[in-house]
Write an enzyme that holds these catalytic residues in place. Structure first.
Site, short mmCIF file in Angstrom:
data_model
loop_
_atom_site.label_atom_id
_atom_site.label_comp_id
_atom_site.label_asym_id
_atom_site.label_seq_id
_atom_site.Cartn_x
_atom_site.Cartn_y
_atom_site.Cartn_z
N GLY A 1 -8.60 4.03 10.25
CA GLY A 1 -9.22 2.76 9.91
C GLY A 1 -9.05 2.31 8.46
N THR A 2 -8.25 3.01 7.69
CA THR A 2 -8.12 2.65 6.27
C THR A 2 -7.57 1.24 6.08
OG1 THR A 2 -6.02 3.85 6.25
CG2 THR A 2 -7.92 4.96 5.30
N GLY A 3 -6.52 0.88 6.83
CA GLY A 3 -5.91 -0.43 6.65
C GLY A 3 -6.84 -1.56 7.03
N CYS A 4 -7.50 -1.42 8.17
CA CYS A 4 -8.47 -2.44 8.61
C CYS A 4 -9.59 -2.58 7.59
CB CYS A 4 -9.07 -2.05 9.96
SG CYS A 4 -7.89 -1.69 11.26
N THR B 1 -8.84 9.74 8.18
CA THR B 1 -8.55 8.46 7.50
C THR B 1 -8.32 7.32 8.48
OG1 THR B 1 -6.20 9.06 7.43
CG2 THR B 1 -7.54 9.62 5.50
N LYS C 1 0.85 -1.20 0.00
CA LYS C 1 0.00 0.00 0.00
C LYS C 1 0.88 1.25 0.00
CE LYS C 1 -2.00 -1.38 3.75
NZ LYS C 1 -2.89 -1.63 4.90
#
Length: 266
Positions: free
Chosen positions: A209-212, A207, A176
């Site tokens: 929580g984007t990875g989860c 932003t 990412k």
């Protein structure tokens, strides 16, 4: 009896602020039309300003939650997030290895605010136990550096990062590149096939929580029968919309909006 709705299991920590972790995972799964289930590995005291405390659960409690769900209900995909310690990483890796379902591994190391969510002693367990059982590993650039020592400063270096992650055994690596300048670009590869995914960068600091959210969206799409490239492309589209609609919450970094598709023009 087989469930009529695809089922996805998240194995992760609880975010009391609701923007990341188990809470983000379950919201994402609902938004994408699958039934989300959870194994809580840790409890955090967390809000828009950061993580004020974290308490991991005993290995026996994590194992019992996992077996309770998988042995009765079954799963079409598993997603992992915060695993906190080497003992939990190794237990979860063993459980996934014995489960006939694709696994999306988000090797969470630090929170959006820079708070550590993984003990330094657990890094080797992630490399040698967890990544080898992953269908897709989804590290961001900081996590790539933490796991492999490879530091990415430009888009052209993402292939080297992917190769370093794949060397630990996941079938696919999704690198990412959101921390780079310019468009939000990610690289998905299995070492031979390459898919570059691009999206415009939205001027929105909310932003959390984007990875989860991305990892859970990939798991949801895999549970519905998508191939890995199809699942990742659909998840990228979903999380891009969620980032664009991220909203202020508290005094710090607000969450992405998991329900952005439902709000329309209302």
């Amino acid at each position: 009896m087989s469930p009529t709705v695809p089922t996805v299991l998240t194995v992760a920590g609880s975010d009391s602020g609701g923007g990341a972790g188990i809470q983000a995972d379950l919201k994402t799964m609902l938004a994408l039309g699958v039934h989300g289930m959870s194994v809580i590995t840790a409890v955090t005291a967390q809000n828009s300003l950061g993580v004020q405390g974290a308490w991991e659960l005993p290995v026996a409690a994590v194992r019992a939650q996992y077996r309770s769900v998988v042995d009765d209900i079954g799963v079409q995909a598993v997603k992992t997030g915060m695993l906190a310690s080497a003992e939990l990483v190794e237990e979860v890796a063993e459980l996934i290895a014995g489960t006939d379902a694709p696994a999306v591994v988000d090797p969470v190391g630090v929170s959006k605010h820079g708070d550590s969510l993984l003990a330094a002693s657990a890094l080797d367990s992630v490399r040698t136990k967890l990544l080898p059982v992953a269908t897709v590993a989804t590290p961001n650039l900081d996590e790539v550096a933490q796991l492999t020592g490879v530091r990415v400063e430009s888009e052209g270096e993402m292939r080297r990062a992917a190769a370093a992650v794949l060397a630990y055994g996941p079938r696919w690596a999704l690198i990412k590149g959101g921390h780079l300048a310019g468009d939000a670009v990610d690289l998905l590869t299995d070492g031979s096939e390459e898919h570059w995914l691009r999206a415009p960068r939205h001027d929105n600091r909310h932003t959390h929580g984007t990875g989860c959210t991305l990892a859970s969206a990939i798991a949801a799409r895999l549970a519905k029968g998508d191939s890995v490239p199809e699942a990742v492309a659909a998840a990228k589209e979903y999380v891009t919309g969620a980032v664009a609609a991220g909203f202020a919450l508290g005094g710090g970094i607000g969450p992405v909006d998991h329900g952005w598709r439902f709000r329309g023009d209302s």
